[in-house]
Design an enzyme around this catalytic site. Structure first.
Site, short mmCIF file in Angstrom:
data_model
loop_
_atom_site.label_atom_id
_atom_site.label_comp_id
_atom_site.label_asym_id
_atom_site.label_seq_id
_atom_site.Cartn_x
_atom_site.Cartn_y
_atom_site.Cartn_z
N GLY A 1 58.63 48.15 19.18
CA GLY A 1 58.16 48.76 20.19
C GLY A 1 56.76 47.92 20.51
O GLY A 1 56.03 47.40 19.54
N LYS B 1 63.59 48.63 27.41
CA LYS B 1 64.89 48.89 26.82
C LYS B 1 66.10 48.77 27.73
O LYS B 1 66.00 49.52 28.77
CB LYS B 1 64.71 49.95 25.89
CG LYS B 1 66.27 50.13 25.00
CD LYS B 1 66.47 48.81 24.42
CE LYS B 1 65.50 48.46 23.23
NZ LYS B 1 66.06 47.15 22.77
N ASP C 1 57.87 47.36 27.72
CA ASP C 1 57.80 46.04 26.95
C ASP C 1 56.72 45.36 27.86
O ASP C 1 56.01 44.20 27.30
CB ASP C 1 58.82 45.40 26.74
CG ASP C 1 59.70 46.10 25.40
OD1 ASP C 1 59.36 45.88 24.14
OD2 ASP C 1 60.34 47.00 25.75
#
Ligand code: MRU
Length: 373
Positions: free
Chosen positions: A60, A264, A253
């Site tokens: 993460g 994701k 991200d």
């Protein structure tokens, strides 16, 4: 930062540094073992942290940056211990090489290379011996750790204020306490609304192929007492069509200079469905995830890992040589994003121009970046 909403404690902590730069260790909760086993490991060498980043034991975007900053402290100690008389130039050269190894552990989340780059810049800036630099690196890593915790709280409050009145959410992947040093990014407004007494319910996308939703988001939301139901990724569009979703909220991200969001794989499909059904699609991320240097989503390296593809091959009925294409991330164009929530507030209809003032505040966008901001 408004304090209209109280911010609850995070239900879980993915990492913790204990000690000084000389004797300290980075404790990592192994997320590959969740939800069944809460196993931690204390790392005294950077190589162990790099390996845990690679195998997604710690994962993460925001916490990857913090783990990278602490890994640099471990590297500094290893260099000093290997040669206690090493000169400052030799020390800085070895630290650069260590930083390159840490930053390369995973390519997509900008937080990891950005945190390492800022640590290396700090090392060059701080005068004095290698020991003094190591001390400064630890202070910088701790400052980033604290900053990310506060950013989560601010995202929680700002997101809760913006989303107030909505109660049924969809989220994809895991962008909660497990990916930050605070209460998370996408899950932060949900935790804050719940703490304020709202009757929230979360549809948790299972998140193929590694099941971060099923294993991790479900784990931490249940720990916090939030009502959930896990759904297969393909269910979400139908829920939206039937009016059972008030907002979709995900992490990121990387958010590029034009507002494109890399997250994701499967996030884009959520955004498309939300757009089709008039459901707000909200991205929650700290400013450490903003990337002023990358113009658009298609310029971001998208990670592909053999173990992601391997997840499709686990059922015995599947041939071991089945061809699989398994990118770990996808790009959601800015035009599909209703709002971005960061510690700076809420930005609706994000594009390059509207993001400009936020991008200008990202260290690295300016000449003298400070590690704790
Ligand atoms: O491959 P992972 O599990 O590291 O992917 C994580 C995600 O895609 C998260 O949604 C993203 O990092 C946001 S976390 C604030």
């Amino acid at each position: 930062m408004s304090d209209a909403f109280p911010v609850p404690e995070p239900p879980v902590s993915p990492i913790a540094w204990n000690g000084t730069w000389r004797d300290g260790a980075l404790r990592i909760l192994d997320q590959t073992r969740l939800p069944h086993h809460e196993m931690v490991r204390d790392h005294r060498e950077a190589a162990g942290v790099i390996e845990d980043i690679r195998r997604l034991a710690v994962r993460g975007a925001p916490v990857l940056g913090v783990a990278g900053a602490y890994a640099l402290v471990l590297s500094a100690r290893e260099i000093i211990e290997a040669d206690p008389t090493c000169t400052r130039p030799d020390f800085l050269a070895a630290l650069d090489a260590a930083g390159t190894r840490i930053a390369a552990a995973r390519p997509t989340a900008v937080n990891l290379p950005a945190a390492v780059e800022r640590g290396l810049a700090l090392a060059r800036r701080v005068p004095g011996s290698p020991e003094q630099v190591a001390d400064a690196l630890l202070a910088g890593a701790r400052a980033l750790d604290d900053y990310e915790r506060e950013a989560c709280a601010a995202i929680g409050r700002a997101g809760a204020a913006w989303l107030e009145g909505r109660r049924r959410f969809v989220t994809h992947c895991n962008a909660g306490a497990l990916v930050t040093t605070g209460i998370g990014t996408a899950l932060a407004p949900i935790y804050v609304l719940k703490a304020a007494g709202a009757d929230v319910h979360v549809w948790v996308n299972e998140t193929r192929p590694l099941l971060q939703g099923l294993r991790l988001t479900a784990y931490e939301l249940r720990k916090a007492g939030v009502s959930i139901a896990v759904v297969a990724d393909g269910v979400t569009a139908g829920l939206m069509r039937r009016g059972q979703v008030d907002a979709a909220i995900v992490g990121a991200d990387r958010i590029c200079a034009n507002g494109d969001v890399v997250n994701k794989v499967g996030t884009y499909a959520v955004a498309l469905a939300a757009h089709r059904h008039g459901v707000p699609f909200v991205v929650a991320a700290p400013s450490s995830t903003l990337d002023p240097r990358t113009p658009e989503g298609d310029a971001v390296p998208i990670e592909e890992r053999p173990h992601d593809a391997g997840a499709y091959l686990e059922p015995a009925a599947v041939a071991a040589d089945l061809p699989v294409y398994a990118p770990a991330f996808d790009v959601t164009p800015a035009a599909l994003v209703t709002a971005i929530v960061s510690e700076f507030g809420v930005l609706t209809e994000p594009d390059g121009a509207r993001l400009g003032p936020w991008l200008a505040r990202v260290p690295g966008a300016q000449a003298d970046a400070a590690p704790g901001r």
